[in-house]
Scaffold this active site. Structure first.
Site, mmCIF file in Angstrom:
data_model
loop_
_atom_site.group_PDB
_atom_site.id
_atom_site.type_symbol
_atom_site.label_atom_id
_atom_site.label_comp_id
_atom_site.label_asym_id
_atom_site.label_seq_id
_atom_site.Cartn_x
_atom_site.Cartn_y
_atom_site.Cartn_z
ATOM 1 N N CYS A 107 17.370 13.890 21.518
ATOM 2 C CA CYS A 107 16.548 13.392 20.404
ATOM 3 C C CYS A 107 15.208 12.844 20.887
ATOM 4 O O CYS A 107 14.338 12.519 20.069
ATOM 5 C CB CYS A 107 17.298 12.326 19.625
ATOM 6 S SG CYS A 107 18.980 12.822 19.242
ATOM 7 N N HIS A 141 15.174 12.744 10.239
ATOM 8 C CA HIS A 141 15.331 12.855 11.693
ATOM 9 C C HIS A 141 15.593 14.300 12.114
ATOM 10 O O HIS A 141 16.688 14.642 12.542
ATOM 11 C CB HIS A 141 16.458 11.921 12.148
ATOM 12 C CG HIS A 141 16.680 11.873 13.620
ATOM 13 N ND1 HIS A 141 15.681 12.094 14.546
ATOM 14 C CD2 HIS A 141 17.805 11.620 14.351
ATOM 15 C CE1 HIS A 141 16.187 11.985 15.772
ATOM 16 N NE2 HIS A 141 17.462 11.709 15.677
#
Ligand SMILES: [Zn+2]
Lengths: 129, 382
Positions: free
Chosen positions: B83, B330
């Site tokens: 991420c 996200h």
């Protein structure tokens, strides 16, 4: 999961075979080739103790798709007697009765299976004592 | 090292973008950024993307996206740190220009997450497959274990976690690029379904598609060409064990502490001088822990800080004015670059309703996995 990927991990999963850095007093599961603390390369093979306690835990309600696990199931970080830590499921318990610091023993259990006709993979789980 | 600046930004609204492919999303965001910067040259492209191989079975994004932007034959590379992929792409662009190798660089991040039914499995590949994922733990599960211990050690309340989501959703209503632009309440968070105790659905950032880009140049080039530069005064990255259980501590993220320490030293500023921060709130507990580990609050007081409103838009240190991962969305590879987009907008006075008054120095922190990678950049008005 390809069968050989599980097969390679069998010493660790079945028998908790890790290793140990005598300089740092640190235990590794899986065994490492080099100690991240001091760089030592001659590490001592060591089977971890099967006694430990719960450091923290959760109860998984939304599982990974591949494993087809029955929810909810508890997962914990367990610290063994010698101070090594591992992540595993907690079995033979009522999830709502789990607590931090609870004493557990690490037992041999089925962890996952590949569909109806695939390989059954065994490993360790924690059981409250 | 030469001084490096952001000179333009662009992103598409994050969300479930069924009609847009990975390459289309990226090209749209990139064209906006190039247009915003007003440049007619790009010397190199760095793309952050976590797991396009798994999600859309497409690797080799550097060449693909350079081609679709009409930028081939420039060098173009995709970077992956789970991420934190967007953050490391930004850092790569910074290093490329800082070293004197390139003059104008396009940095982007992208993730296409709604084409697959294997999102949970794909994200789980950022954890230790054989020693965490094999045992049935998920990402919400890992952060749930951090949350439970944080609550036990420091008295952080379940409501404190909810307040992070409530705050970030409120900020999201002021961001036209946010996936969610609606407010939620503490009661709604506490009534949402349990994902991994004690974390509930509304503690989790959503699954989003999206892309975000910034254009970087040397500060000298930006000034010589009449651009609107925001200087990158620090770029730092640090790593830790992939498996959460192997860390010295569970409620302190070592990589965040270390990347923050290095960034503050490089910038010559401390946490007290930061006017706002965009941090990696993949789960509500993550924002609390990161706000402590970056030194905005004492260890254990992150929950209390949220409760007291210190992280709101008019608080002591506004955190996630964009809505954060929680409300803005996200799309993992895009997240670190979207943070840079928000910082650029804030520092050039273009953040509209969510504008932080007199913002001069902003910090952005992007994290991979359960904290095995952390990237921090600090940006300053020129
Ligand atoms: Zn050692």
């Amino acid at each position: 999961m390809p069968t050989q990927r599980h097969w390679r991990e069998i010493p660790q999963r079945y028998r908790l075979e890790g290793n140990f850095c005598p300089d740092c007093n640190r235990y590794f599961l899986p065994p490492r080739l080099v100690c991240p603390g001091c760089g030592r390369k001659e590490l001592t093979p060591k089977k971890l103790s099967r006694k430990g306690k719960i450091v923290t835990f959760t109860v998984i309600r939304v599982p990974p798709k591949t494993q087809e696990l029955k929810t909810p199931y508890p997962v914990a970080i367990v610290e063994t007697e010698e101070g090594a830590r591992l992540t595993c499921q907690v079995c033979d318990c009522e999830p709502s009765e789990l607590r931090i610091g609870q004493e557990v023993e690490i037992v041999f259990r089925e962890v996952m299976r590949e569909g109806k006709t695939g390989v059954i993979m065994y490993g360790y789980k924690a059981r409250p004592v | 090292m030469r001084e490096v600046a952001i000179i333009g930004c662009g992103m598409i609204r994050f969300g479930e973008l069924w009609k847009k492919s990975l390459r289309t999303m990226f090209v749209e965001a990139a064209l906006k950024a190039i247009d915003d910067a007003g440049v007619d040259r790009i010397d190199a492209l760095y793309v952050g993307c976590m797991t396009s191989g798994l999600f859309v079975e497409q690797e080799h994004l550097g060449a693909l996206l350079a081609d679709y932007l009409g930028l081939a034959p420039i060098p173009a590379i995709r970077l992956e740190s789970a991420c934190a992929s967007g953050g490391v792409a930004l850092r790569q662009g910074f290093l490329d220009i800082g070293s004197g190798n390139s003059e104008v660089v396009l940095v982007g991040g992208v993730e296409k997450m709604t084409d697959t039914d294997r999102v949970t499995d794909g994200l789980a590949s950022a954890a230790d497959q054989e020693y965490e994922v094999f045992h049935g733990v998920t990402f919400p599960g890992l952060y749930a274990m951090i949350a439970r211990l944080h609550m036990e050690h420091y008295g952080t309340k379940r409501e404190d976690l909810a307040l992070v989501a409530v705050k970030n959703h409120k900020h999201g209503t002021m961001n036209p690029h946010a996936h969610f632009q609606r407010e939620i309440t503490v009661d709604q968070v506490l009534a949402s379904s349990l994902v991994a105790d004690p974390l509930r659905l509304l503690d989790c950032s959503p699954v989003s598609d999206g892309a975000a880009c910034v254009v970087l140049s040397s500060l000298e080039w930006a000034k010589a060409h009449g651009k609107t530069p925001v200087k990158i005064i620090a770029s730092a990255m640090a790593t830790d064990t992939l498996a959460l259980h192997q860390r010295k501590e569970i409620t302190t993220l070592g990589s965040v502490v270390e990347s923050g320490r290095k960034a503050y030293a490089m910038a010559g500023v401390g946490p007290d001088q930061i006017d706002f921060a965009e941090v990696h709130d993949c789960f509500t507990i993550a924002e609390i822990v990161v706000s402590e580990d970056l030194g905005f609050f004492k260890k254990g007081e992150g929950g209390k800080a949220v409760r007291e409103g210190l992280t709101g838009l008019d608080g002591k240190i506004p955190i996630n004015p964009s809505g954060g991962l929680k409300a803005k969305g996200h799309p993992v590879g895009a997240t670190g670059v979207a943070q840079a987009v928000e910082a650029y907008l804030q520092l050039t006075g273009r953040a509209e309703k969510r504008q932080i008054k007199d913002a001069r120095i902003g910090l952005i922190q992007n994290m991979g996995g359960s904290g095995a990678s952390s990237v921090v950049h600090i940006l300053e008005v020129v």
